[in-house]
Design an enzyme around this catalytic site. Structure first.
Site, PDB file in Angstrom:
ATOM      1  N   GLY A  14       0.831  -1.287  -0.038  1.00  0.00           N
ATOM      2  CA  GLY A  14      -0.066  -0.210   0.018  1.00  0.00           C
ATOM      3  C   GLY A  14       0.811   1.515   0.025  1.00  0.00           C
ATOM      4  O   GLY A  14       1.880   1.216   0.460  1.00  0.00           O
ATOM      5  N   ARG A  18      -1.724   8.220   4.001  1.00  0.00           N
ATOM      6  CA  ARG A  18      -2.058   9.051   5.077  1.00  0.00           C
ATOM      7  C   ARG A  18      -0.904   9.121   6.222  1.00  0.00           C
ATOM      8  O   ARG A  18      -1.073   9.937   7.207  1.00  0.00           O
ATOM      9  CB  ARG A  18      -3.344   8.317   5.914  1.00  0.00           C
ATOM     10  CG  ARG A  18      -4.544   8.278   5.082  1.00  0.00           C
ATOM     11  CD  ARG A  18      -5.302   7.352   5.575  1.00  0.00           C
ATOM     12  NE  ARG A  18      -5.350   6.106   5.310  1.00  0.00           N
ATOM     13  CZ  ARG A  18      -6.115   5.036   5.528  1.00  0.00           C
ATOM     14  NH1 ARG A  18      -7.150   5.037   6.354  1.00  0.00           N
ATOM     15  NH2 ARG A  18      -5.963   3.688   4.983  1.00  0.00           N
ATOM     16  N   GLN A  78       3.614  -6.071  -6.420  1.00  0.00           N
ATOM     17  CA  GLN A  78       2.226  -5.647  -6.836  1.00  0.00           C
ATOM     18  C   GLN A  78       2.485  -4.254  -7.853  1.00  0.00           C
ATOM     19  O   GLN A  78       2.615  -3.234  -6.972  1.00  0.00           O
ATOM     20  CB  GLN A  78       1.211  -5.377  -5.666  1.00  0.00           C
ATOM     21  CG  GLN A  78      -0.004  -4.972  -6.288  1.00  0.00           C
ATOM     22  CD  GLN A  78      -1.071  -4.376  -5.110  1.00  0.00           C
ATOM     23  OE1 GLN A  78      -0.432  -4.045  -4.198  1.00  0.00           O
ATOM     24  NE2 GLN A  78      -2.509  -4.515  -5.198  1.00  0.00           N
ATOM     25  N   THR A  84      -6.734  -4.910  -1.771  1.00  0.00           N
ATOM     26  CA  THR A  84      -5.848  -6.024  -1.027  1.00  0.00           C
ATOM     27  C   THR A  84      -6.265  -7.515  -1.501  1.00  0.00           C
ATOM     28  O   THR A  84      -5.359  -8.178  -1.457  1.00  0.00           O
ATOM     29  CB  THR A  84      -6.451  -6.244   0.383  1.00  0.00           C
ATOM     30  OG1 THR A  84      -8.217  -5.925   0.311  1.00  0.00           O
ATOM     31  CG2 THR A  84      -6.163  -5.054   1.229  1.00  0.00           C
ATOM     32  N   ASN A 173     -13.125  -5.849  11.435  1.00  0.00           N
ATOM     33  CA  ASN A 173     -12.198  -6.704  10.790  1.00  0.00           C
ATOM     34  C   ASN A 173     -10.730  -6.400  11.052  1.00  0.00           C
ATOM     35  O   ASN A 173     -10.325  -5.359  10.787  1.00  0.00           O
ATOM     36  CB  ASN A 173     -12.337  -6.614   9.316  1.00  0.00           C
ATOM     37  CG  ASN A 173     -11.344  -7.352   8.496  1.00  0.00           C
ATOM     38  OD1 ASN A 173     -10.599  -8.503   8.713  1.00  0.00           O
ATOM     39  ND2 ASN A 173     -11.072  -6.847   7.384  1.00  0.00           N
ATOM     40  N   LYS A 338      31.121   4.577  23.832  1.00  0.00           N
ATOM     41  CA  LYS A 338      30.815   3.984  22.482  1.00  0.00           C
ATOM     42  C   LYS A 338      31.904   3.144  22.092  1.00  0.00           C
ATOM     43  O   LYS A 338      33.185   3.202  22.226  1.00  0.00           O
ATOM     44  CB  LYS A 338      30.806   5.022  21.491  1.00  0.00           C
ATOM     45  CG  LYS A 338      30.281   4.598  19.989  1.00  0.00           C
ATOM     46  CD  LYS A 338      31.106   5.149  18.857  1.00  0.00           C
ATOM     47  CE  LYS A 338      32.439   4.839  18.581  1.00  0.00           C
ATOM     48  NZ  LYS A 338      32.916   5.346  17.390  1.00  0.00           N
ATOM     49  N   ASN A 364      40.512   3.913  37.150  1.00  0.00           N
ATOM     50  CA  ASN A 364      39.489   5.145  37.515  1.00  0.00           C
ATOM     51  C   ASN A 364      39.798   6.245  36.595  1.00  0.00           C
ATOM     52  O   ASN A 364      41.059   6.724  36.153  1.00  0.00           O
ATOM     53  CB  ASN A 364      39.776   5.628  38.962  1.00  0.00           C
ATOM     54  CG  ASN A 364      38.788   6.855  39.191  1.00  0.00           C
ATOM     55  OD1 ASN A 364      37.704   6.500  39.865  1.00  0.00           O
ATOM     56  ND2 ASN A 364      39.233   8.064  38.926  1.00  0.00           N
ATOM     57  N   SER A 392      42.125  14.012  35.792  1.00  0.00           N
ATOM     58  CA  SER A 392      40.952  14.594  35.170  1.00  0.00           C
ATOM     59  C   SER A 392      41.268  15.469  34.020  1.00  0.00           C
ATOM     60  O   SER A 392      42.377  15.950  33.975  1.00  0.00           O
ATOM     61  CB  SER A 392      40.353  15.948  36.408  1.00  0.00           C
ATOM     62  OG  SER A 392      39.821  15.090  37.248  1.00  0.00           O
TER      63      SER A 392
HETATM   64  C1  UD1 Z   1      -8.173  -2.878   5.681  1.00  0.00           C
HETATM   65  C2  UD1 Z   1      -9.692  -3.807   5.472  1.00  0.00           C
HETATM   66  C3  UD1 Z   1     -10.550  -3.515   6.739  1.00  0.00           C
HETATM   67  C4  UD1 Z   1     -10.017  -3.733   7.993  1.00  0.00           C
HETATM   68  C5  UD1 Z   1      -8.646  -2.940   8.173  1.00  0.00           C
HETATM   69  C6  UD1 Z   1      -7.859  -3.459   9.221  1.00  0.00           C
HETATM   70  C7  UD1 Z   1      -9.618  -4.168   3.179  1.00  0.00           C
HETATM   71  C8  UD1 Z   1     -10.660  -3.881   2.043  1.00  0.00           C
HETATM   72  N1  UD1 Z   1      -9.898  -3.638   4.305  1.00  0.00           N
HETATM   73  O1  UD1 Z   1      -8.461  -1.557   5.500  1.00  0.00           O
HETATM   74  O2  UD1 Z   1     -11.548  -4.227   6.593  1.00  0.00           O
HETATM   75  O3  UD1 Z   1     -10.600  -3.354   8.986  1.00  0.00           O
HETATM   76  O4  UD1 Z   1      -7.774  -3.211   6.951  1.00  0.00           O
HETATM   77  O5  UD1 Z   1      -6.692  -2.883   9.479  1.00  0.00           O
HETATM   78  O6  UD1 Z   1      -8.920  -5.246   3.096  1.00  0.00           O
HETATM   79  N2  UD1 Z   1      -2.211  -3.312   0.434  1.00  0.00           N
HETATM   80  C9  UD1 Z   1      -1.724  -3.813  -0.735  1.00  0.00           C
HETATM   81  N3  UD1 Z   1      -2.017  -3.299  -1.692  1.00  0.00           N
HETATM   82  C10 UD1 Z   1      -3.159  -2.677  -2.270  1.00  0.00           C
HETATM   83  C11 UD1 Z   1      -3.897  -2.112  -0.920  1.00  0.00           C
HETATM   84  C12 UD1 Z   1      -3.558  -2.510   0.247  1.00  0.00           C
HETATM   85  O7  UD1 Z   1      -0.518  -4.348  -0.310  1.00  0.00           O
HETATM   86  O8  UD1 Z   1      -3.416  -2.521  -3.195  1.00  0.00           O
HETATM   87  C13 UD1 Z   1      -1.887  -3.490   1.802  1.00  0.00           C
HETATM   88  C14 UD1 Z   1      -1.381  -2.400   2.634  1.00  0.00           C
HETATM   89  O9  UD1 Z   1      -0.093  -2.186   2.587  1.00  0.00           O
HETATM   90  C15 UD1 Z   1      -1.839  -2.709   4.010  1.00  0.00           C
HETATM   91  C16 UD1 Z   1      -2.834  -3.644   3.883  1.00  0.00           C
HETATM   92  O10 UD1 Z   1      -2.839  -4.130   2.472  1.00  0.00           O
HETATM   93  O11 UD1 Z   1      -0.574  -3.319   4.599  1.00  0.00           O
HETATM   94  C17 UD1 Z   1      -4.541  -3.093   4.287  1.00  0.00           C
HETATM   95  O12 UD1 Z   1      -4.602  -1.875   3.242  1.00  0.00           O
HETATM   96  P1  UD1 Z   1      -5.121  -0.688   3.768  1.00  0.00           P
HETATM   97  O13 UD1 Z   1      -5.010   0.153   2.763  1.00  0.00           O
HETATM   98  O14 UD1 Z   1      -4.168  -0.208   5.103  1.00  0.00           O
HETATM   99  O15 UD1 Z   1      -6.669  -1.167   4.191  1.00  0.00           O
HETATM  100  P2  UD1 Z   1      -7.544  -0.467   5.355  1.00  0.00           P
HETATM  101  O16 UD1 Z   1      -8.193   0.784   4.771  1.00  0.00           O
HETATM  102  O17 UD1 Z   1      -6.991  -0.178   6.814  1.00  0.00           O
HETATM  103 CA    CA Z   2      -4.599  -0.180   7.052  1.00  0.00          CA
END
Ligand code: UD1
Ligand code: CA
Length: 455
Positions: A14, A18, A78, A84, A173, A338, A364, A392
């Protein structure tokens, strides 16, 4: 019964938008350890014997990191961030060759305990096709909500797709799921992207599976602090606070006294023995090992350091990587050490810098001593023997050796080796001018009086 292999797929591609960071989200740290390392460690300890990590945003940095810390993990990229489910599919090669349960974990959820993960795969052994970790919280905003009908998990609705009634659901979730052998690729293929974000949600595997007559079950964790997902800096700080609370509790349970627990900060690998007393405002950065029966006094900062039994450190001491204090060593206020071994019973108590050095037993080191270890290009070593008295304000210009039982005069600059038992002076000889002090003062007073009468 044969134990099946368990594959954990960790999604870490991801954007982490944020976080507003140049560092990929999963490389941000909690308890001094990058999030991705914590997740992989929990997955291993929770029963996974195969690891696959899906990377994307900041792929080069994450890959380089994983090469160092998790060479046993298969890494997949990816290339576009389409959700996800799409991310999980990036690991299709690992999925296709795997026989046995599959765990999916998120790289941004680092606090989940191994036993909690293990409970999911146990649920598969007990007959579930899909098991998902849920939790109840009073602050569900941002999490997917679990839709449970007649005790069965039937769907997950993401925050952005939830109507007002769904938004009031407090059952959320965690993102962690387990799938029976061979199920996941077929489920992912059936997942579409008609939702508010236009993404392929892995969470839709529940609705798709249920429609196919599969049995999906939620395992509800009883400690919501395990499931904090880190999406922004405030959540990073919240996770850090949870980590620190756990670490303080564990340190005390193992026999350390924390005088003011809330002011002591630990790292993931801090080791404290029994009967260690930690005064307020101490920071243990990564790589610290403190033996039993030591005192770490207030406002000390330790990193990559070893402290043996009976030692006293601080107040206001700084132990940097490679500091190695033997039994009963004392390191006092405003002392920095160190890459230096300090042997049994030696004392370095005031305003001193010791770097790239060894100090022998019972030596010392006087106040204000400095090892000049760096010539601007190279680092050099200072070797101080046993039973030495370092006067010292001694400056040791490395490379230099001071022999056992030697003595350096206060204020010396030591540039040449000092033999065993010798005394070294390295300073200008003092001169006395009789009466000159009083005469100088009188002359200055007269000058001041003259200036005053002129105005
Ligand atoms: C996700 C879940 C949500 C859950 C929450 C818990 C989904 C759709 N939603 O939301 O139900 O309550 O986590 O924390 O699964 N990622 C990828 N590739 C992508 C998108 C995301 O690898 O294309 C990875 C991100 O790096 C992250 C994880 O998947 O580690 C979750 O993605 P994120 O965008 O953080 O989902 P949330 O909005 O937190
Ligand atoms: Ca998340």
């Amino acid at each position: 019964m044969t134990v099946q292999s368990c594959l954990a797929v960790v999604l870490a591609a991801g954007e982490g938008t944020r976080m507003k960071s140049d560092l990929p989200k999963v490389l941000h740290a909690v308890g001094g350890r990058p999030l991705i390392d914590a997740v992989l460690e929990s997955a291993r300890a929770g029963g996974a014997d195969r690891l696959a990590v899906v990377i994307g945003a900041g792929a080069d940095k994450v890959r380089a990191h994983l090469n160092k810390t998790a060479s046993d993990a298969q890494v997949f990229e990816q290339c576009e961030r389409l959700g996800t489910a799409h991310a999980a599919l990036a690991a299709r090669e690992a999925l296709a060759s795997h026989r046995g349960p599959v765990l999916v974990l998120f790289g941004d959820t680092p606090l989940v305990r191994p036993a909690t993960i293990a409970a999911l795969t146990k649920r598969l052994s007990a007959g579930a096709d899909i098991a998902l970790l849920g939790f109840t919280t009073d602050t569900p905003t941002g999490y997917g909500r679990l839709i449970v009908e007649d005790g069965r998990l039937v769907a997950i609705v993401e925050e952005k797709d939830a109507d007002p009634a769904t938004k009031t659901i407090r059952l959320c979730n965690s993102g962690i799921m387990a799938f029976r052998s061979g199920l996941l690729p077929g489920l992912i293929e059936a997942i579409g992207n008609t939702n508010a974000k236009g993404e392929y949600y892995l969470t839709d595997a529940i609705a798709v599976g249920t429609a196919r007559g599969l049995r999906a079950e939620a395992v509800i964790g009883d400690d919501e602090s395990e499931f904090v997902g880190i999406n922004d800096r405030a959540q990073l700080a919240a996770a850090e606070a949870i980590f620190q609370r756990r670490a303080r509790t564990a340190a005390m349970a193992n026999g350390a006294t924390l005088v003011a627990p809330d002011t002591v900060f630990f790292s993931f690998d801090t080791r404290l023995g029994r009967d260690v007393i930690v005064e307020p405002n101490v920071i243990f950065a990564p790589g610290v090992d403190v033996a039993s029966g030591t005192v770490i006094r207030a406002f000390s900062h330790l990193e990559g350091a070893k402290v043996a039994a009976g030692a006293v450190v601080g107040p206001y001491a700084r132990l940097r990587p490679g500091a190695d204090l033997a039994e009963n060593v004392h390191v006092g206020n405003f002392v920095e050490i160190k890459n230096a071994r300090v042997d049994q019973g030696a004392k370095v108590n005031h305003l001193t810098y010791i770097g790239d050095a060894t100090i022998g037993a019972r030596t010392n080191v006087g106040a204000g001593t400095i090892t000049c270890n760096y010539d601007g290009v190279f680092k050099h070593k200072t070797i101080i023997g046993a039973d030495v008295f370092v006067g010292s304000n001694t400056v040791m210009v490395a490379p230099v050796t001071v022999g056992d039982n030697a003595l350096t005069a206060a204020g010396s600059v030591i540039t040449a080796d000092v033999p065993n038992g010798a005394m070294a002076f390295g300073r200008a000889r003092q001169e006395i001018k009789e009466g000159m002090g009083a005469a100088k003062k009188a002359a200055l007073a007269a000058k001041k009086a003259a200036a005053k009468s002129a105005t």
